[in-house]
Design an enzyme around this catalytic site. Structure first.
Site, PDB file in Angstrom:
ATOM      1  N   HIS A 180      -6.020 -10.665  -3.573  1.00 31.95           N
ATOM      2  CA  HIS A 180      -4.986  -9.621  -3.423  1.00 31.95           C
ATOM      3  C   HIS A 180      -3.925  -9.751  -4.523  1.00 31.95           C
ATOM      4  O   HIS A 180      -2.755  -9.491  -4.288  1.00 31.95           O
ATOM      5  CB  HIS A 180      -4.343  -9.693  -2.029  1.00 31.95           C
ATOM      6  CG  HIS A 180      -5.278  -9.255  -0.923  1.00 31.95           C
ATOM      7  ND1 HIS A 180      -5.468  -7.938  -0.600  1.00 31.95           N
ATOM      8  CD2 HIS A 180      -6.081  -9.963  -0.095  1.00 31.95           C
ATOM      9  CE1 HIS A 180      -6.344  -7.857   0.397  1.00 31.95           C
ATOM     10  NE2 HIS A 180      -6.735  -9.071   0.719  1.00 31.95           N
ATOM     11  N   ARG A 196       0.853  -1.200   0.000  1.00 30.31           N
ATOM     12  CA  ARG A 196       0.000   0.000   0.000  1.00 30.31           C
ATOM     13  C   ARG A 196       0.878   1.234   0.000  1.00 30.31           C
ATOM     14  O   ARG A 196       0.608   2.210  -0.695  1.00 30.31           O
ATOM     15  CB  ARG A 196      -0.947  -0.023   1.200  1.00 30.31           C
ATOM     16  CG  ARG A 196      -2.190  -0.865   0.993  1.00 30.31           C
ATOM     17  CD  ARG A 196      -1.883  -2.288   0.539  1.00 30.31           C
ATOM     18  NE  ARG A 196      -3.079  -3.098   0.368  1.00 30.31           N
ATOM     19  CZ  ARG A 196      -3.593  -3.886   1.314  1.00 30.31           C
ATOM     20  NH1 ARG A 196      -2.996  -4.007   2.506  1.00 30.31           N
ATOM     21  NH2 ARG A 196      -4.687  -4.586   1.076  1.00 30.31           N
ATOM     22  N   THR A 255      -0.613  -0.505   5.583  1.00 33.10           N
ATOM     23  CA  THR A 255      -0.119   0.865   5.434  1.00 33.10           C
ATOM     24  C   THR A 255      -0.942   1.740   4.482  1.00 33.10           C
ATOM     25  O   THR A 255      -0.410   2.696   3.907  1.00 33.10           O
ATOM     26  CB  THR A 255       1.358   0.846   4.966  1.00 33.10           C
ATOM     27  OG1 THR A 255       1.434   0.109   3.741  1.00 33.10           O
ATOM     28  CG2 THR A 255       2.251   0.204   5.996  1.00 33.10           C
ATOM     29  N   GLU A 256      -2.237   1.438   4.328  1.00 27.19           N
ATOM     30  CA  GLU A 256      -3.058   2.305   3.469  1.00 27.19           C
ATOM     31  C   GLU A 256      -2.922   3.767   3.866  1.00 27.19           C
ATOM     32  O   GLU A 256      -2.827   4.655   3.013  1.00 27.19           O
ATOM     33  CB  GLU A 256      -4.540   1.913   3.590  1.00 27.19           C
ATOM     34  CG  GLU A 256      -4.910   0.610   2.917  1.00 27.19           C
ATOM     35  CD  GLU A 256      -4.832  -0.577   3.854  1.00 27.19           C
ATOM     36  OE1 GLU A 256      -4.063  -0.530   4.850  1.00 27.19           O
ATOM     37  OE2 GLU A 256      -5.539  -1.563   3.595  1.00 27.19           O
ATOM     38  N   ASP A 275       0.441  -7.142  -3.137  1.00 23.86           N
ATOM     39  CA  ASP A 275      -0.983  -6.887  -2.900  1.00 23.86           C
ATOM     40  C   ASP A 275      -1.538  -6.151  -4.107  1.00 23.86           C
ATOM     41  O   ASP A 275      -0.805  -5.883  -5.067  1.00 23.86           O
ATOM     42  CB  ASP A 275      -1.188  -6.096  -1.595  1.00 23.86           C
ATOM     43  CG  ASP A 275      -2.493  -6.501  -0.905  1.00 23.86           C
ATOM     44  OD1 ASP A 275      -3.552  -6.471  -1.567  1.00 23.86           O
ATOM     45  OD2 ASP A 275      -2.458  -6.839   0.291  1.00 23.86           O
ATOM     46  N   TYR A 289      -3.808  -4.779  15.466  1.00 28.23           N
ATOM     47  CA  TYR A 289      -3.668  -4.025  14.217  1.00 28.23           C
ATOM     48  C   TYR A 289      -3.233  -2.598  14.525  1.00 28.23           C
ATOM     49  O   TYR A 289      -4.037  -1.744  14.886  1.00 28.23           O
ATOM     50  CB  TYR A 289      -4.986  -4.075  13.421  1.00 28.23           C
ATOM     51  CG  TYR A 289      -5.029  -5.286  12.497  1.00 28.23           C
ATOM     52  CD1 TYR A 289      -4.758  -6.556  13.005  1.00 28.23           C
ATOM     53  CD2 TYR A 289      -5.318  -5.167  11.143  1.00 28.23           C
ATOM     54  CE1 TYR A 289      -4.771  -7.673  12.173  1.00 28.23           C
ATOM     55  CE2 TYR A 289      -5.336  -6.284  10.308  1.00 28.23           C
ATOM     56  CZ  TYR A 289      -5.057  -7.530  10.834  1.00 28.23           C
ATOM     57  OH  TYR A 289      -5.063  -8.627  10.011  1.00 28.23           O
ATOM     58  N   PHE A 290      -1.925  -2.361  14.341  1.00 23.97           N
ATOM     59  CA  PHE A 290      -1.361  -1.066  14.715  1.00 23.97           C
ATOM     60  C   PHE A 290      -1.683   0.009  13.676  1.00 23.97           C
ATOM     61  O   PHE A 290      -1.257   1.153  13.820  1.00 23.97           O
ATOM     62  CB  PHE A 290       0.152  -1.180  14.923  1.00 23.97           C
ATOM     63  CG  PHE A 290       0.553  -1.916  16.175  1.00 23.97           C
ATOM     64  CD1 PHE A 290      -0.398  -2.461  17.034  1.00 23.97           C
ATOM     65  CD2 PHE A 290       1.892  -2.069  16.521  1.00 23.97           C
ATOM     66  CE1 PHE A 290      -0.032  -3.140  18.199  1.00 23.97           C
ATOM     67  CE2 PHE A 290       2.268  -2.738  17.676  1.00 23.97           C
ATOM     68  CZ  PHE A 290       1.310  -3.283  18.504  1.00 23.97           C
ATOM     69  N   ASP A 291      -2.415  -0.355  12.624  1.00 24.85           N
ATOM     70  CA  ASP A 291      -2.862   0.675  11.683  1.00 24.85           C
ATOM     71  C   ASP A 291      -4.128   1.368  12.195  1.00 24.85           C
ATOM     72  O   ASP A 291      -4.554   2.371  11.624  1.00 24.85           O
ATOM     73  CB  ASP A 291      -3.085   0.116  10.271  1.00 24.85           C
ATOM     74  CG  ASP A 291      -3.815  -1.219  10.229  1.00 24.85           C
ATOM     75  OD1 ASP A 291      -3.695  -1.999  11.201  1.00 24.85           O
ATOM     76  OD2 ASP A 291      -4.516  -1.477   9.244  1.00 24.85           O
ATOM     77  N   TRP A 319      -6.460 -13.647  12.347  1.00 26.60           N
ATOM     78  CA  TRP A 319      -6.608 -12.173  12.361  1.00 26.60           C
ATOM     79  C   TRP A 319      -8.042 -11.741  12.597  1.00 26.60           C
ATOM     80  O   TRP A 319      -8.297 -10.684  13.133  1.00 26.60           O
ATOM     81  CB  TRP A 319      -6.066 -11.560  11.074  1.00 26.60           C
ATOM     82  CG  TRP A 319      -6.856 -11.799   9.809  1.00 26.60           C
ATOM     83  CD1 TRP A 319      -6.865 -12.927   9.058  1.00 26.60           C
ATOM     84  CD2 TRP A 319      -7.734 -10.870   9.157  1.00 26.60           C
ATOM     85  NE1 TRP A 319      -7.700 -12.766   7.974  1.00 26.60           N
ATOM     86  CE2 TRP A 319      -8.231 -11.510   8.003  1.00 26.60           C
ATOM     87  CE3 TRP A 319      -8.126  -9.555   9.436  1.00 26.60           C
ATOM     88  CZ2 TRP A 319      -9.127 -10.883   7.127  1.00 26.60           C
ATOM     89  CZ3 TRP A 319      -9.008  -8.940   8.563  1.00 26.60           C
ATOM     90  CH2 TRP A 319      -9.508  -9.592   7.422  1.00 26.60           C
ATOM     91  N   GLU A 333      -9.346 -12.795   2.404  1.00 22.84           N
ATOM     92  CA  GLU A 333     -10.239 -11.874   1.689  1.00 22.84           C
ATOM     93  C   GLU A 333     -10.323 -12.122   0.180  1.00 22.84           C
ATOM     94  O   GLU A 333     -10.474 -11.172  -0.586  1.00 22.84           O
ATOM     95  CB  GLU A 333      -9.776 -10.419   1.918  1.00 22.84           C
ATOM     96  CG  GLU A 333      -9.827 -10.000   3.351  1.00 22.84           C
ATOM     97  CD  GLU A 333      -9.311  -8.577   3.580  1.00 22.84           C
ATOM     98  OE1 GLU A 333      -9.958  -7.860   4.352  1.00 22.84           O
ATOM     99  OE2 GLU A 333      -8.280  -8.189   3.002  1.00 22.84           O
TER     100      GLU A 333
HETATM  101  C1  ACM Z   1      -5.923  -9.024   6.702  1.00 23.44           C
HETATM  102  O1  ACM Z   1      -6.014  -8.084   7.508  1.00 23.44           O
HETATM  103  N1  ACM Z   1      -6.567  -8.979   5.551  1.00 23.44           N
HETATM  104  C2  ACM Z   1      -5.130 -10.195   6.995  1.00 23.44           C
END
Ligand code: ACM
Ligand code: ZN
Length: 586
Positions: A220, A121, A426-427, A150, A375-377, A350, A284
């Site tokens: 992805h 990202r 990192t979006e 990705d 998830y540190f984002d 996750w 996903e």
């Molecule tokens: C994920 O957050 N798609 C693994």
């Protein structure tokens, strides 16, 4: 300055440890300590001691004879060195350093202690990846999970497919904000050559960090499909994705050419990376094109696969056979459970810890990295006070509270919980400095979750240490979040507030049933005095889906004088959480 660091003769890894310690001490104090082999005199001695049981454990002794750091492996000694390093105040330039006499016996709770970085990202140059590895090393993390491919960019050179990095590593432009529909109009790209990757692998290995590469499949895959449209079900055209979120991005699971592509890529990945595990993603995968694809349908018929989940599972099984045939193990996100788990796979859980639990109950290993804790984002403080992030709310205290081994797990399965990891997608993290701010201080909490026995954990004590650590980190040139300015959760979200409706009866009339997945505690949620926090993920917000008009009555039981009347609503457009169009109080 005259102190010497001794290490065992003929042991190159211990020599490297000694050099690391010398470099840390130089950075902190300015003193250049000499390293030497042989029997220690007064000074710092690094020793291999087989009586220390845990291969990553160490004993650190400070006495008037000097300092001794012992481990049964050079990795254990390295962690002892990190503890010594952190015991010297970062203000010690040119000053005498005094340490209290002590003996510390220390060892990790989990064998796997990891951090993931998404370089698709946003691309992180080699130097910043090395800084990321430095951060891991400082906190006794032994695994770096490198998310290399990705939809938004292919980041690893593959010799057999040079177009992957010529075409697949670049996107035309990037969406602004939360899929606003507006783009920045700037080409964006980047990738690592195989030489650069080898350099990073060596850098990590010196710091006792294993790098697990991830090539995400079968979803992805848009960057690869944009490069080779014939590998998709429809033949494209496809574009490297310039926005956030899941696209129709599956590779064709019915096409042998696509399978060959995946195996060719993995062959080069295996040649580069010495890790026991190769991460193949698996998350996903929308599979939107599979039900109408001739090749996918033919594969399902031939192999007797009853749905697209089983088709994904077929692909993952084949990849596992391939990896096992090359002496590697398969690691994947918890979706690899769907349609049947590959026989030797390890699951990275996750979407909660449930997937990990399921894997462990069936005898597989699991790594816990649930979104809620790892998830540190996500935002680490009140969203309005922070740079734009993907959403959520994950303060330091919440990371610290995580227990990767759920109480419901049977005792004989506990050992299959291999460890814990935090992820940095990192979006919304465009620069290394921003990444540091998202990592620090939360990685301190993660490190303690991964390393320390639960009985030793205490948030108040940790918080005091974290505040100090943030100051030290700033002096060392890092860019941590300013913990001392933390605002905390939304008022009323952690402790109930008083209001006139508390405890009164709520009636949900006229098509007003809340969605069971967002019940927020049920019929009393609106009148329990507890308000929703910064994220609907806290299970305190009641959610309603597909409603046109709904009436909710709160019966105050008697005529009551009101000074204020209102209600709170949340809107987060990315995950499609919206305000009501109209709202009436009567
Ligand atoms: C994920 O957050 N798609 C693994
Ligand atoms: Zn297909």
């Amino acid at each position: 300055p005259s102190t010497k660091i001794f290490y065992p003769e003929g042991n190159d890894k211990m020599k490297k440890n000694a050099e690391f310690l010398a470099s840390y001490i130089k950075e902190i104090t300015g003193y250049e300590l000499a390293t030497a082999t042989g029997q220690p005199g007064k000074g710092i001695s690094l020793v291999i001691d087989q009586s220390i049981q845990n291969p990553e454990g160490y004993q650190l002794t400070v006495s008037d004879n000097g300092i001794r750091i012992a481990g049964s492996t050079d990795a254990g000694v390295f962690y002892g060195i990190q503890t010594l390093r952190k015991s010297i105040p970062a203000t010690a330039q040119g000053m005498n350093v005094e340490l209290p006499a002590a003996t510390i016996n220390d060892y990790p709770r989990f064998a796997y202690r990891g951090m993931m970085l998404d370089v698709s990202r946003h691309f992180f140059p080699v130097d910043s990846v090395k800084t990321y590895l430095d951060i891991l090393a400082l906190h006794n993390q032994n695994t770096f999970h490198w998310h290399l491919s990705d939809d938004q960019g292919w980041r690893i050179e593959i010799k057999k497919y040079p177009e992957l990095t010529q075409i697949g590593s670049k996107r035309k432009e990037t969406v602004i904000g939360h899929n606003s529909g507006t783009y920045d109009g700037k080409e964006y790209g980047g990738f690592y050559t195989q030489d650069q990757i080898r350099d990073v692998i060596n850098y990590a290995a010196e710091r006792h960090i294993t790098i697990i590469p991830e090539i995400d499949m079968p979803g992805h895959q848009l960057a690869a499909l944009a490069t080779y449209p014939e590998l998709g079900c429809t033949g494209g055209p496809y574009d490297v994705w310039g926005q956030w979120g899941v696209a129709d991005d599956v590779i064709c699971a019915g096409n042998e050419k696509s399978m060959q592509f995946l195996e060719d890529v993995l062959s080069e990945v295996i040649d580069l990376f010495p890790s026991e595990y190769i991460h193949i993603g698996g998350d996903e995968a929308g599979k939107a094109s599979w039900p109408t694809c001739k090749l996918c349908q033919a594969r399902m018929k031939k192999e007797g696969l009853k749905d697209v989940n089983e088709l994904q599972s077929y692909l993952i099984h084949r990849i596992e056979v391939f990896l096992n045939g090359h002496n590697r193990k398969l690691l994947g996100w918890d979706e690899i459970l769907e349609g049947g788990l590959a026989p030797n796979a390890t699951v990275m859980s996750w979407r909660g810890t449930e997937g990990g639990m399921k894997a462990v109950e069936s005898g597989h290993k699991a790594i816990m990295t649930p979104g809620e804790f790892c998830y540190f984002d996500s935002y680490q403080d009140a969203p309005d006070s922070q740079p734009e992030a993907i959403g959520g709310y994950l303060p330091l205290s919440k990371v610290y509270s995580f227990n990767p081994v759920p109480d419901t797990l049977s005792a004989e399965k506990v050992g299959l919980v291999y460890g814990v990891q935090a992820n940095l997608f990192t979006e919304y993290i465009p620069t290394p400095e921003h990444a540091e701010m998202m990592i620090y201080p939360r990685v301190l909490a993660l490190a303690e979750v991964a390393w320390s026995a639960p009985s030793k954990k205490n948030y108040e004590d940790f918080h005091v240490r974290a505040l100090k650590a943030v100051e030290e980190l700033k002096k060392s040139g890092y860019n941590p979040f300013e913990l001392k300015n933390e605002i905390g959760n939304r008022p009323g979200a952690d402790k109930p507030v008083e209001h006139l409706a508390v405890g009164k009866k709520v009636t949900y009339g006229l098509d007003a049933a809340y969605y069971p997945g967002y019940a927020a505690g049920g019929d009393t949620a609106l009148v329990d005095g507890v308000r929703g926090g910064w994220t609907y993920g806290d299970k305190r917000w009641q959610g309603f889906i597909d409603k046109k008009r709904m009436d909710i009555t709160i019966d105050l039981e008697k005529e009551t004088e009101l000074h204020f009347i209102g209600a709170d609503f949340m809107q987060v457009c990315g995950p499609e959480v919206f305000m009501p169009a109209d709202f009436y109080i009567r």
